[in-house]
Design a protein around this motif. Structure first.
Motif, PDB file in Angstrom:
ATOM      1  N   ALA A 160       6.396 -18.533  12.164  1.00  0.00           N
ATOM      2  CA  ALA A 160       5.950 -18.433  10.667  1.00  0.00           C
ATOM      3  C   ALA A 160       4.298 -17.947  10.871  1.00  0.00           C
ATOM      4  N   VAL A 161       4.184 -17.133   9.806  1.00  0.00           N
ATOM      5  CA  VAL A 161       2.821 -16.432   9.933  1.00  0.00           C
ATOM      6  C   VAL A 161       2.233 -16.372   8.299  1.00  0.00           C
ATOM      7  N   ILE A 162       1.128 -16.991   8.074  1.00  0.00           N
ATOM      8  CA  ILE A 162       0.436 -17.047   6.789  1.00  0.00           C
ATOM      9  C   ILE A 162      -0.663 -16.260   6.822  1.00  0.00           C
ATOM     10  N   ASP A 163      -0.870 -15.284   6.073  1.00  0.00           N
ATOM     11  CA  ASP A 163      -2.175 -14.391   5.746  1.00  0.00           C
ATOM     12  C   ASP A 163      -2.587 -13.902   7.056  1.00  0.00           C
ATOM     13  N   GLY A 164      -1.787 -13.686   8.199  1.00  0.00           N
ATOM     14  CA  GLY A 164      -2.280 -13.028   9.307  1.00  0.00           C
ATOM     15  C   GLY A 164      -3.101 -13.888  10.076  1.00  0.00           C
ATOM     16  N   LYS A 165      -3.438 -15.128   9.549  1.00  0.00           N
ATOM     17  CA  LYS A 165      -4.476 -15.902  10.325  1.00  0.00           C
ATOM     18  C   LYS A 165      -4.241 -17.150  10.908  1.00  0.00           C
ATOM     19  N   VAL A 166      -3.062 -17.791  10.383  1.00  0.00           N
ATOM     20  CA  VAL A 166      -2.301 -18.852  10.859  1.00  0.00           C
ATOM     21  C   VAL A 166      -0.737 -18.487  11.303  1.00  0.00           C
ATOM     22  N   LEU A 182       3.801 -25.462  17.737  1.00  0.00           N
ATOM     23  CA  LEU A 182       2.533 -25.191  18.004  1.00  0.00           C
ATOM     24  C   LEU A 182       2.031 -24.465  16.375  1.00  0.00           C
ATOM     25  N   ARG A 183       0.693 -24.799  16.259  1.00  0.00           N
ATOM     26  CA  ARG A 183       0.181 -24.543  15.024  1.00  0.00           C
ATOM     27  C   ARG A 183      -0.934 -23.649  15.759  1.00  0.00           C
ATOM     28  N   ILE A 184      -1.173 -22.342  15.371  1.00  0.00           N
ATOM     29  CA  ILE A 184      -2.034 -21.497  16.032  1.00  0.00           C
ATOM     30  C   ILE A 184      -3.138 -20.721  15.033  1.00  0.00           C
ATOM     31  N   GLU A 185      -4.522 -20.679  15.231  1.00  0.00           N
ATOM     32  CA  GLU A 185      -5.191 -19.794  14.830  1.00  0.00           C
ATOM     33  C   GLU A 185      -6.140 -19.103  16.078  1.00  0.00           C
ATOM     34  N   GLY A 186      -6.276 -17.760  15.655  1.00  0.00           N
ATOM     35  CA  GLY A 186      -6.656 -16.822  16.708  1.00  0.00           C
ATOM     36  C   GLY A 186      -5.598 -15.624  16.739  1.00  0.00           C
ATOM     37  N   ASP A 187      -6.368 -14.791  17.748  1.00  0.00           N
ATOM     38  CA  ASP A 187      -5.608 -13.555  17.993  1.00  0.00           C
ATOM     39  C   ASP A 187      -4.174 -13.661  18.256  1.00  0.00           C
ATOM     40  N   ALA A 188      -3.519 -14.608  18.763  1.00  0.00           N
ATOM     41  CA  ALA A 188      -2.362 -14.785  18.944  1.00  0.00           C
ATOM     42  C   ALA A 188      -1.405 -14.639  17.912  1.00  0.00           C
ATOM     43  N   VAL A 189      -2.004 -15.074  16.810  1.00  0.00           N
ATOM     44  CA  VAL A 189      -1.293 -15.114  15.377  1.00  0.00           C
ATOM     45  C   VAL A 189      -0.865 -13.668  15.264  1.00  0.00           C
ATOM     46  N   HIS A 190      -1.739 -12.753  15.538  1.00  0.00           N
ATOM     47  CA  HIS A 190      -1.169 -11.030  15.280  1.00  0.00           C
ATOM     48  C   HIS A 190      -0.135 -10.771  16.124  1.00  0.00           C
ATOM     49  N   SER A 191       0.159 -11.413  17.513  1.00  0.00           N
ATOM     50  CA  SER A 191       1.410 -10.986  18.231  1.00  0.00           C
ATOM     51  C   SER A 191       2.528 -11.731  17.582  1.00  0.00           C
ATOM     52  N   GLU A 201       0.614  -2.486   8.875  1.00  0.00           N
ATOM     53  CA  GLU A 201      -0.748  -2.214   8.182  1.00  0.00           C
ATOM     54  C   GLU A 201      -1.713  -3.149   8.499  1.00  0.00           C
ATOM     55  N   LYS A 202      -3.089  -2.656   8.272  1.00  0.00           N
ATOM     56  CA  LYS A 202      -4.309  -3.569   8.836  1.00  0.00           C
ATOM     57  C   LYS A 202      -4.207  -4.929   8.019  1.00  0.00           C
ATOM     58  N   HIS A 203      -3.695  -5.067   6.595  1.00  0.00           N
ATOM     59  CA  HIS A 203      -3.915  -6.382   5.927  1.00  0.00           C
ATOM     60  C   HIS A 203      -3.190  -7.368   6.585  1.00  0.00           C
ATOM     61  N   TYR A 204      -2.045  -7.044   7.398  1.00  0.00           N
ATOM     62  CA  TYR A 204      -1.229  -8.021   8.124  1.00  0.00           C
ATOM     63  C   TYR A 204      -1.950  -8.461   9.286  1.00  0.00           C
ATOM     64  N   PHE A 205      -3.036  -7.744   9.761  1.00  0.00           N
ATOM     65  CA  PHE A 205      -3.766  -8.311  11.087  1.00  0.00           C
ATOM     66  C   PHE A 205      -5.353  -8.311  10.755  1.00  0.00           C
ATOM     67  N   PRO A 206      -5.765  -9.255  10.087  1.00  0.00           N
ATOM     68  CA  PRO A 206      -6.999  -9.228   9.589  1.00  0.00           C
ATOM     69  C   PRO A 206      -7.916  -9.705  10.578  1.00  0.00           C
ATOM     70  N   ALA A 217      -1.836 -20.168   0.907  1.00  0.00           N
ATOM     71  CA  ALA A 217      -1.488 -18.853   1.316  1.00  0.00           C
ATOM     72  C   ALA A 217      -2.358 -18.031   0.189  1.00  0.00           C
ATOM     73  N   LYS A 218      -2.850 -16.705   0.307  1.00  0.00           N
ATOM     74  CA  LYS A 218      -3.531 -15.828  -0.543  1.00  0.00           C
ATOM     75  C   LYS A 218      -2.835 -14.492  -0.685  1.00  0.00           C
ATOM     76  N   ILE A 219      -2.166 -14.201   0.521  1.00  0.00           N
ATOM     77  CA  ILE A 219      -1.820 -12.681   0.750  1.00  0.00           C
ATOM     78  C   ILE A 219      -0.356 -12.811   0.831  1.00  0.00           C
ATOM     79  N   HIS A 220       0.291 -13.327   2.022  1.00  0.00           N
ATOM     80  CA  HIS A 220       1.595 -13.325   2.318  1.00  0.00           C
ATOM     81  C   HIS A 220       2.081 -14.644   3.123  1.00  0.00           C
ATOM     82  N   VAL A 221       3.257 -14.851   3.117  1.00  0.00           N
ATOM     83  CA  VAL A 221       3.943 -15.925   4.065  1.00  0.00           C
ATOM     84  C   VAL A 221       5.159 -15.162   4.526  1.00  0.00           C
ATOM     85  N   HIS A 222       5.194 -15.274   5.810  1.00  0.00           N
ATOM     86  CA  HIS A 222       6.262 -14.567   6.744  1.00  0.00           C
ATOM     87  C   HIS A 222       7.032 -15.693   7.473  1.00  0.00           C
TER      88      HIS A 222
END
Length: 471
Positions: free
Chosen positions: A215-221, A248-257, A278-283, A130-135
């Motif tokens: 779990a959401v990591i950097d808004g990408k995973v 499931l581990r997911i990469e794609g726009d479903a991560v934004h949901s 904010e936008k940085h949570y949804f790269p 992770a570079k930005i956030h871990v939720h």
């Protein structure tokens, strides 16, 4: 006794409950005069939604705008589906689009985990990177080996300046010592307990829990499924043995949901550190073709049982097969009728449950419904290679639902749940193969099996089914 009668009258004519739940509570109140009132005060009171929302939570997010645009395109017949499967299931997609923020994305890559050690190895690797956030949002976090390992890693990331937020359920994680997160919070991490008690003893909202596992990591995973954080989920607790779950581990726009719902859940709980959409949570993510997916949530503050309705639509649209795995089989009348109708129509309906109870009375209720379904031709399997905790539905080898929601009334109406609906033939076929492999490690519970149960066991099943709507 008079107080119980008055309360029973209130439940029947004043409270907004489903009829089956009303009558079950009336039985408890009238036949268990003192204990019944206590049980109702602890478990039966209706959920009262918190009307105080943060301004950022009330604002219209990009995902809500996207959902509305997609719904308009679907209704106009102009929406472009990237796969035949998605187009054939457009009615389910549309129904989900009608329920708040549930956009449909078609660029997802996913990995299925049915083993806890592999799931946590992948999650730890993603957190480490992770570079930005871990939720993180979990129903259960335990003070054991895997819980402490996770905490140490999160503390390390917080010390690096990464935003690390942990949301856990107050009841599900009740075994945590008060000082469990002290070092983590000193390092800059933040925690919040979902649906905590406002009283020094007891929790009047004990019946309503946050059962999600996100779990959401950097808004990408993103991760979503059935695994909590505890040694038993790695198969290291003798009582349960091997733990069979699905995540499931997911990469794609479903991560934004997943990110959207984490932020909303966090803001409902954490008044001190609210987040904005904010936008940085949804790269922005690569717009590649992939699996079609929708993240569908439900909870006690919603008027519509979204996940249950998704199950109903899947079952009713089945043409060949319905394969279900659930640790608790306590469907409401609508889902029960849908399963019975499918089986009687010649659909191959198979349901897998554990062969051992973690809650004996709940397990008796599950067996009571299994007996009824078996009589109508549903194949019931009891998984005997450990403990089955997966919450999955696969229809026709085309579409699947994987998440935190069990096939029971509690998940339908009382708990906060999150499921991923996947419109992808490759994924669905993988899920079918997993089910068939698990079947080889299971015992089929036929009608003859249930007829051979002792009189006492059959009586226990009957009693459990009577109060099933309030379990």
């Amino acid at each position: 006794m008079i107080a119980n009668i008055v309360l029973a009258f209130f439940v029947l004519f004043i409270e907004r409950k489903k009829p089956s739940s009303k009558w079950a509570w009336v039985m408890v109140l009238l036949f268990l005069p003192f204990l019944g009132m206590l049980l109702y005060l602890l478990f039966g009171q209706p959920y009262r939604k918190n009307k105080k929302r943060h301004e950022s939570d009330a604002s219209i997010s990009n995902l809500q705008d996207l959902t509305e645009r997609q719904l308009a395109e679907v209704d106009a017949g102009s929406f472009v589906y990237s796969s035949v499967v998605a187009k054939n299931w457009q009615h389910l997609i549309r129904m989900n689009l009608r329920t708040e923020t549930t956009p449909f994305s078609q660029n997802n890559r996913l990995q299925i985990f049915n083993d806890g050690k592999r799931k946590f190895e992948a999650l730890f690797n993603d957190i480490e990177a992770a570079k930005i956030h871990v939720h993180l949002e979990y129903y259960i976090i335990n003070n054991d080996d895997i819980g402490i390992r996770l905490l140490k890693l999160l503390t390390k990331k917080a010390e690096e300046g990464i935003q690390v937020l942990v949301l856990y359920d107050d009841i599900g994680s009740k075994s945590l010592p008060r000082n469990f997160f002290n070092a983590f919070e000193r390092a800059g991490g933040r925690t919040a307990a979902s649906l905590p008690s406002k009283l020094p003893f007891g929790n009047p909202r004990v019946n309503y829990r946050n059962h999600r596992k996100i779990a959401v990591i950097d808004g990408k995973v993103g991760y979503n499924g059935g695994f909590n954080v505890g040694d038993e989920y790695l198969g290291e607790v003798e009582k349960f043995g091997y733990w069979r779950d699905t995540h499931l581990r997911i990469e794609g726009d479903a991560v934004h949901s997943l990110q959207h719902w984490f932020i909303k859940d966090w803001n409902e709980t954490s008044k001190k550190y609210p987040l904005k959409q904010e936008k940085h949570y949804f790269p922005p993510l690569k717009n590649e073709k992939g699996a079609g997916m929708q993240v569908v949530v439900s909870g006690p503050d919603e008027e519509i049982d979204q996940i249950k309705n998704g199950y109903l639509r899947m079952i009713s649209q089945a043409r060949k097969s319905v394969y279900i795995q659930t640790p608790y089989l306590i469907p409401d009348l609508g889902v029960l009728d849908a399963l019975l109708t499918a089986a009687l129509s010649g659909i191959d309906v198979r349901i897998m449950i554990p062969d051992k109870p973690d809650h004996i009375f709940v397990y008796s209720a599950s067996l009571s419904f299994a007996r009824e379904l078996a009589r109508s031709g549903v194949k019931i399997y009891a998984y005997n290679n450990g403990f089955l905790h997966a919450k999955t539905v696969v229809v026709d080898g085309k579409v699947a639902s994987i998440g935190s929601a069990n096939m029971d009334v509690r998940s339908f109406t009382l708990n906060y749940e999150a499921n991923v609906f996947v419109y992808d033939e490759e994924t669905a076929e993988d899920m079918v193969r997993l089910f068939l492999n698990d079947s080889k490690l299971s015992q089929e519970l036929t009608s003859e099996y249930f007829e051979q149960l002792s009189l006492f066991k059959r009586f226990r099943l009957q009693v459990a089914q009577l109060v099933a709507p309030i379990l």
